[in-house]
Motif scaffolding. Structure first.
Motif: not given
Length: 273
Positions: A51-54, A65-70, A74-76
């Motif tokens: 998940l970190v690599a992604l 903690r949750l990353g920017p991709r998540t 979510g905003q979409a």
């Protein structure tokens, strides 16, 4: 007991279980993450590495903690776009006028009430009502969202008879109150947001530490929900994506659009005392 299955669907379940835990905290260590997600520690560590690599999760000094991709994904989420736009100003105005409370907007999703918009206050020190949070079973917002749904089951901790009585009261009053039943230190009042067709699509709620303030906030919350409903009706319809030649025409009923969903009974307007 930790789950051992990690292949096929189990991998996705494990990854989402970890992200669900992270959604409820700022930074979490591996041991707690594995325990709360009910995964073996070695499995949790391996999945977190992926998940970190992604970019879905961030890691710093052994904490996650949750990353920017998540965040971007979510905003979409489509149901939240229009509702966030319609509710932003009414929520701020209610919070500013009332003070020391959190005003939130929640929608139904997979049998839960999920926050899609909120203001901040001292309430966050007890229970953070930030977007993406799943509300505890039996919240005032959940009561509003399910009161108009025929045959809706009772949430955990409630008997069907007790939940039915509360739902009937919510329909009668056009609002719902909870005093410490979900989170012992918090009280809240919620009211429905309606679509043009009169279906309940969301719930506005005011949550405070002082339960004595909640009863007096009912009418203000109902007015705020009505403002969100009015704003929602004025938003332009989203432009349809052009259909490609190889795609069949989509039937809105078959696709589960609002036109194809069963109608919900409209909650009665709040009584004025």
């Amino acid at each position: 007991m930790a789950r051992s299955g990690t292949e096929g669907r189990g991998v996705l379940e494990g990854a989402f279980a970890l992200m669900e835990v992270l959604a409820h905290g700022d930074e979490v260590g591996l041991t707690r993450l594995a325990a709360d997600a009910e995964l073996p520690k070695a499995t949790a560590h391996r999945l977190l590495g992926q998940l970190v690599a992604l970019g879905a999760v961030q890691s710093c000094s052994g904490r996650y903690r949750l990353g920017p991709r998540t965040f971007r994904l979510g905003q979409a989420w489509h149901p939240a776009r229009a509702l966030r736009a319609a509710s932003a100003r009414p929520l701020r105005e209610l919070a500013s006028a009332s003070g020391r409370l959190t005003v939130s907007l929640s929608v139904p999703e997979a049998g839960h009430a999920i926050v899609v918009g909120s203001t901040r206050s001292e309430v966050d020190d007890v229970f953070a009502l930030h977007p993406g949070v799943v509300l505890p079973p039996g919240s005032a917002a959940e009561l509003i969202l399910t009161a108009s749904a025929p045959g809706a089951g009772a949430p955990a901790g409630w008997s069907r008879a007790a939940w039915s009585r509360e739902a009937a009261r919510a329909r009668e009053q056009g609002m719902a109150f909870q005093y410490g039943q979900c989170v012992s230190a918090l009280s809240c009042v919620a009211a429905p947001v309606l679509s043009d067709a009169g279906h309940v699509v969301a719930a506005v709620a005011a949550t405070a530490l002082d339960g004595k303030r909640i009863a007096a906030l009912g009418e203000a919350v109902v007015r705020t929900a009505a403002m969100v409903s009015a704003n929602l009706s004025r938003l332009p319809a989203p432009a349809a994506r052009p259909r490609r030649e190889w795609e069949p025409a989509r039937d809105p009923v078959a696709q589960g659009s609002p036109a194809g969903r069963g109608p919900h009974a409209v909650l009665a307007p709040a009584r004025r005392h």
